[in-house]
Design a protein around this motif. Sequence first.
Motif, PDB file in Angstrom:
ATOM      1  N   ALA A 154       7.549   4.506   6.602  1.00 20.44           N
ATOM      2  CA  ALA A 154       7.148   4.548   5.197  1.00 20.44           C
ATOM      3  C   ALA A 154       6.727   3.152   4.760  1.00 20.44           C
ATOM      4  O   ALA A 154       7.445   2.185   4.997  1.00 20.44           O
ATOM      5  CB  ALA A 154       8.310   5.041   4.338  1.00 20.44           C
ATOM      6  N   LEU A 155       5.554   3.068   4.139  1.00 17.51           N
ATOM      7  CA  LEU A 155       5.119   1.814   3.534  1.00 17.51           C
ATOM      8  C   LEU A 155       5.460   1.896   2.055  1.00 17.51           C
ATOM      9  O   LEU A 155       4.968   2.759   1.340  1.00 17.51           O
ATOM     10  CB  LEU A 155       3.627   1.587   3.751  1.00 17.51           C
ATOM     11  N   GLY A 156       6.348   1.020   1.622  1.00 11.94           N
ATOM     12  CA  GLY A 156       6.839   1.037   0.251  1.00 11.94           C
ATOM     13  C   GLY A 156       8.049   1.938   0.113  1.00 11.94           C
ATOM     14  O   GLY A 156       8.470   2.606   1.061  1.00 11.94           O
ATOM     15  N   TYR A 157       8.625   1.934  -1.099  1.00 11.28           N
ATOM     16  CA  TYR A 157       9.795   2.756  -1.371  1.00 11.28           C
ATOM     17  C   TYR A 157       9.852   3.100  -2.858  1.00 11.28           C
ATOM     18  O   TYR A 157       9.127   2.525  -3.675  1.00 11.28           O
ATOM     19  CB  TYR A 157      11.084   2.052  -0.927  1.00 11.28           C
ATOM     20  N   PRO A 189       6.104   3.534  -4.763  1.00 16.55           N
ATOM     21  CA  PRO A 189       5.264   2.510  -5.392  1.00 16.55           C
ATOM     22  C   PRO A 189       5.790   1.082  -5.294  1.00 16.55           C
ATOM     23  O   PRO A 189       5.070   0.138  -5.615  1.00 16.55           O
ATOM     24  CB  PRO A 189       5.208   2.969  -6.854  1.00 16.55           C
ATOM     25  N   ARG A 247       4.024  12.210   1.364  1.00 12.63           N
ATOM     26  CA  ARG A 247       2.768  11.558   0.983  1.00 12.63           C
ATOM     27  C   ARG A 247       2.198  10.852   2.214  1.00 12.63           C
ATOM     28  O   ARG A 247       2.361   9.649   2.391  1.00 12.63           O
ATOM     29  CB  ARG A 247       2.983  10.526  -0.124  1.00 12.63           C
ATOM     30  N   LEU A 307      -0.102   8.926   4.856  1.00 11.87           N
ATOM     31  CA  LEU A 307      -1.143   7.908   4.739  1.00 11.87           C
ATOM     32  C   LEU A 307      -2.285   8.240   5.686  1.00 11.87           C
ATOM     33  O   LEU A 307      -2.052   8.566   6.849  1.00 11.87           O
ATOM     34  CB  LEU A 307      -0.593   6.534   5.104  1.00 11.87           C
ATOM     35  N   ASN A 346       4.815  -1.885  -1.423  1.00 11.11           N
ATOM     36  CA  ASN A 346       4.156  -1.069  -0.410  1.00 11.11           C
ATOM     37  C   ASN A 346       3.493  -1.850   0.716  1.00 11.11           C
ATOM     38  O   ASN A 346       2.859  -1.263   1.571  1.00 11.11           O
ATOM     39  CB  ASN A 346       3.206  -0.032  -1.004  1.00 11.11           C
ATOM     40  N   ARG A 392       2.807   9.756  -9.443  1.00 14.24           N
ATOM     41  CA  ARG A 392       3.230   9.205  -8.145  1.00 14.24           C
ATOM     42  C   ARG A 392       4.356  10.023  -7.527  1.00 14.24           C
ATOM     43  O   ARG A 392       4.590   9.955  -6.328  1.00 14.24           O
ATOM     44  CB  ARG A 392       3.670   7.750  -8.302  1.00 14.24           C
ATOM     45  N   CYS A 440       3.761   7.293   6.073  1.00 13.45           N
ATOM     46  CA  CYS A 440       3.657   7.873   4.741  1.00 13.45           C
ATOM     47  C   CYS A 440       3.778   6.769   3.696  1.00 13.45           C
ATOM     48  O   CYS A 440       4.221   5.662   3.992  1.00 13.45           O
ATOM     49  CB  CYS A 440       4.713   8.955   4.528  1.00 13.45           C
ATOM     50  N   ALA A 441       3.335   7.087   2.491  1.00 11.78           N
ATOM     51  CA  ALA A 441       3.502   6.192   1.350  1.00 11.78           C
ATOM     52  C   ALA A 441       4.908   6.444   0.825  1.00 11.78           C
ATOM     53  O   ALA A 441       5.177   7.477   0.216  1.00 11.78           O
ATOM     54  CB  ALA A 441       2.450   6.476   0.287  1.00 11.78           C
ATOM     55  N   SER A 452       7.113  15.648  -5.298  1.00 14.03           N
ATOM     56  CA  SER A 452       7.589  14.799  -4.201  1.00 14.03           C
ATOM     57  C   SER A 452       8.962  15.241  -3.704  1.00 14.03           C
ATOM     58  O   SER A 452       9.739  15.869  -4.420  1.00 14.03           O
ATOM     59  CB  SER A 452       7.635  13.331  -4.633  1.00 14.03           C
TER      60      SER A 452
END
Length: 196
Positions: free
Chosen positions: A136-139, A86, A54, A56, A89, A31, A82-83, A35
Motif C-alpha cells: 500500500a502506498l499511503g495510509y 491519503p 483501491r 494502483l 502516499n 476518498r 494499492c492506494a 472502501s
Amino acid sequence: MAETNRSEARDATNFLTGQLLIAMPMMEDPRFAQSVIYLCAHTPEGAMGLVLNRPLQRPKFDELLRQLEVAPVPPARRIRLCAGGPMDNARGFVLHTTDWTGEGSLRVNDFLALTASLDVLKAIAEGRGPREGLLALGYAGWGPGQLESELRQGVWLTCDPDEDLLFGEDHAAKWAAALAKLGVSPEHLSSQGGRA
C-alpha cells in the motif's frame, strides 16, 4: 445484527486493531466511498489503516522495484499495489502474513504484520518472503477519538478480516463481500445517517 454493533460494545481498553472498517453508503468523503480498510493500529492516540480496495494502475510492481533499486527485476514473484490512503502516499507499507518477518516488521496480530522496509520487497522479488502480501502506498489515519466519533455516527461498520478480503484480486467486489460477511446487502443500506 450483532456483528454490526461490535464497535459499540468495545470499551476503551479493547480497540479495533486487526479489524476491517467498511464504509457506509453515507460516506461523504470520496476518498473513502465504498472502501474496506484494514486497521493496523488503534490506540488512544489514534488509528492507522490501509485501504484494501483501491488498486494502483501505476506504478506496477516491477517499475517500483526498479525505482527503489531492488533486484531482481523481473522479480520471481509479485504482489499487488494499492492506494492505502491519503496520508503520506510516497511511503510504502507491506501488509503480509507472519510466516515471514524482518527486523522492521510490526506484528499486528498472530497472522499479519506490517513492514515498511525494503527487505520485504527484496525477499518477495527473490521468490521468498511472506506467503501473502499487499503493498500500500499511503495510509488512512485518524487522530485521538476521531475514529470513535465516526463509528458513533454510523459512518463505518466493522468485521473480522479474511484472506480473500485482505489479499484477493477482485478489488471491485471487496466492499460488497465485506458487507456480506455481516449478512448485509448493499441495496438494503440507506445513504442517510442516523440511528434507530
